[in-house]
Design an enzyme around this catalytic site. Structure first.
Site, PDB file in Angstrom:
ATOM      1  N   ASP A 102       0.830  -1.202   0.000  1.00 40.90           N
ATOM      2  CA  ASP A 102       0.000   0.000   0.000  1.00 40.90           C
ATOM      3  C   ASP A 102       0.873   1.263   0.000  1.00 40.90           C
ATOM      4  O   ASP A 102       1.655   1.475   0.929  1.00 40.90           O
ATOM      5  CB  ASP A 102      -0.892  -0.054   1.257  1.00 40.90           C
ATOM      6  CG  ASP A 102      -2.021   0.950   1.218  1.00 40.90           C
ATOM      7  OD1 ASP A 102      -2.065   1.772   0.288  1.00 40.90           O
ATOM      8  OD2 ASP A 102      -2.865   0.909   2.134  1.00 40.90           O
ATOM      9  N   GLY A 139      -4.814   3.351  -8.127  1.00 41.91           N
ATOM     10  CA  GLY A 139      -4.997   3.544  -9.566  1.00 41.91           C
ATOM     11  C   GLY A 139      -4.083   4.592 -10.182  1.00 41.91           C
ATOM     12  O   GLY A 139      -4.213   4.927 -11.367  1.00 41.91           O
ATOM     13  N   ASP A 185     -10.241   4.235  -1.699  1.00 38.10           N
ATOM     14  CA  ASP A 185     -10.944   3.294  -0.821  1.00 38.10           C
ATOM     15  C   ASP A 185     -12.459   3.351  -1.015  1.00 38.10           C
ATOM     16  O   ASP A 185     -13.062   4.418  -0.873  1.00 38.10           O
ATOM     17  CB  ASP A 185     -10.648   3.642   0.643  1.00 38.10           C
ATOM     18  CG  ASP A 185      -9.199   3.398   0.997  1.00 38.10           C
ATOM     19  OD1 ASP A 185      -8.360   3.299   0.081  1.00 38.10           O
ATOM     20  OD2 ASP A 185      -8.901   3.319   2.204  1.00 38.10           O
TER      21      ASP A 185
END
Ligand code: GAL
Length: 519
Positions: A260, A302, A323
């Site tokens: 992440d 993205g 999210d």
């Protein structure tokens, strides 16, 4: 004109009739019709029909199978390096050393019947030949996650029956590591030992024991970190320890890594595409070289059109958006905008690399804006939940549930566990459905399947019932088609050139068109 009393009686009678017909709930909401038929007592094997593993690596697969226990499992043509436990249906061992394909036939038998299902094992470089299925703790536990929560979740994946439909990964999200600067002794430093090895916080006393527990159930374990110095919740990240941390995760026994972006923005040398790709390409290489199959789930929302390069960077899936749990519900719930954005990248998904529009947030689910407020029941209507799951399956998305898996009600389970819906997601052809039509009021997703049939979702975006019609010409197909209602698992008949369906507000009709010649 009826009197006031009569009008009252007429209104009452029509409410009672509607209630009896199951159209409205006593609280005035839509009916919570359970569309998924109960699985039969006899064994039914589910799950993907194709499965990838890297040569010589540890292999683990629990055959997803519904039906009354005890069930005895067997398999023909299983590689000799693998062993099937006939009682649990767990296949384990070491993948064969050389690349190749094994056309395995899985079998399950009980006192009331038997079933068999092809299962092609492909030994090679590519894993995640179908989208990952599982559970992730984030939207239930946030920064409170503990070892025992994860164990309970794994146990619930088995006891609820979710694993019998193919759910497999039990994924720990953020907040398992230490939190630099924290005053809480449970979370506080040192974040690493004197050799620089990353340490779990005190809520995770023994990571290896935890993955062993999960593997013992035939399930797989996932973990999370960030390429930045800190994760999104300010826990220790992997910056400058990428290689060591990835090896540590593999040594602990993890089978999936969510990577992440978080604080990496402070590290990136500039805003160029190359700088953005760098940490993912680096981790992709490290993970690909591990002596363990570790699925890489890239999470950077993205940026830089990740769908165009995620696979090349070594990702097995990549989040295409921010999210889902943080998207405000406008006239439509957030999953529509996330899903429809994801739907435009269909050409980039395929075996080994999938577009990831984020988790399935239904059932008892926490509020990402107020994580401390605890889980509450989803506000999505039943129709919206069927639409959500249908979209995700038609888009060959990872199916990762993130609500409370220990508190599954019958309705939520019926949304998550419909074998024919899941078969669309897991189909061996590995195509993501494309948007065949999109207006402000409706859209159609069409996904070609391995057997020559076409899965089709007709979606109503309006607040009133709507008839949606599709012609074979619109879809580029011809000839008679058997139309099968996928949620209810029953054929609707044979149709020559078009299909129409009346769809409730925010609802879906999910069908398969099976050409006459393929029947
Ligand atoms: C976000 C990520 C979420 C969750 C969270 C943890 O960036 O998109 O899925 O992992 O971080 O802090």
């Amino acid at each position: 004109m009826p009197s006031i009393q009569n009008r009252f009686v007429i209104a009452l009678v029509s409410i009672l009739v509607a209630l009896a017909a199951g159209q409205v709930r006593a609280d005035g909401q839509e009916s919570r019709e359970l569309r998924t038929p109960k699985p039969p007592d006899a064994p039914q094997i589910h799950g993907p029909k194709v499965y990838g593993a890297r040569p010589g690596h540890a292999f683990l697969y629990r055959i997803p199978c519904t039906g009354i226990r005890p069930i005895t499992y067997s398999a023909s043509n299983l590689p000799s390096t693998l062993n099937l436990d006939s009682k649990s249906g767990i296949i384990s061992g070491q993948a064969p050393d050389k690349p190749g394909e094994f056309l395995v036939q899985l079998e399950a038998a009980s006192a009331v019947g038997k079933d068999s299902r092809p299962f092609k094992i492909v030994i090679g470089d590519t894993i995640s030949l179908t989208p990952q299925m599982g559970w992730n703790d984030w939207y239930t536990f946030y920064d409170r996650i503990t070892d025992s929560d994860v164990r309970r979740a794994a146990a619930a994946m088995i006891s609820s029956g979710m694993a019998d439909f193919g759910y497999q990964y039990v994924d720990i999200d953020d907040c398992w590591a230490r939190k630099p600067g924290s005053k809480d002794p449970v979370l506080s430093e040192p974040a690493r030992d004197s050799q620089g090895n990353i340490l779990a916080n005190a809520r995770f006393p023994d990571m290896q024991a935890l993955t062993e527990y999960i593997h013992g159930l035939g399930l797989k374990a996932g973990i999370y970190t960030s390429p930045g110095p800190l994760t999104c919740a300010d826990f220790e990240g992997t910056y400058q320890h990428e290689d060591a941390d990835a090896h540590q995760f593999a040594q602990w026994g993890f089978d999936l890594l969510k990577y992440d972006w978080c604080s990496y923005g402070k590290i990136a040398r500039d805003k160029s595409l190359a700088a953005m790709q760098e940490p993912y390409t680096k981790m992709g290489r490290i993970v690909g070289d591990l002596d363990r199959d570790v699925v890489l789930n890239m999470c950077q929302y993205g940026m830089g059109d990740v769908w165009k390069w995620g696979r090349q960077a070594g990702g097995n899936s990549w989040r295409t958006t921010g999210d889902l749990g943080l998207v405000p519900d406008r006239s439509l719930p957030g999953f529509y905008s996330i899903g429809l954005a994801n739907a435009t990248h269909s050409e980039f998904a395929g075996a080994g690399g999938w577009n990831d529009p984020d988790y399935i947030l239904i059932g008892m689910v926490g509020n990402a804006h107020q994580p401390e407020s605890g889980a509450r029941h989803t506000q999505l209507t039943p129709e919206e939940q069927y639409s959500y799951m249908s979209m995700w399956s038609l888009m060959a998305s990872p199916l990762i549930f993130s609500g409370d898996i220990t508190q599954l009600d019958e309705f939520t389970q019926n949304v998550l566990c419909n074998s024919e819906v899941i078969d669309i997601d897991q189909d061996s052809l590995g195509k993501q459905g494309r948007l065949a039509r999109k207006t402000d009021n409706e859209f159609i997703l069409a996904k070609p399947l391995d057997d020559g049939s076409l899965a089709l979702g007709l979606f109503n975006l309006t607040n009133t019932p709507r008839t949606v019609t599709v012609t074979w010409k619109d879809l580029g197909i011809a000839g008679k088609q058997t139309v099968r209602d996928v949620w209810r698992q029953r054929d609707l008949g044979s149709f020559a050139a078009s299909f129409s369906s009346q769809i409730p507000p925010h609802g879906v009709t999910l069908v398969r068109l099976i050409p006459a010649r393929a029947q």
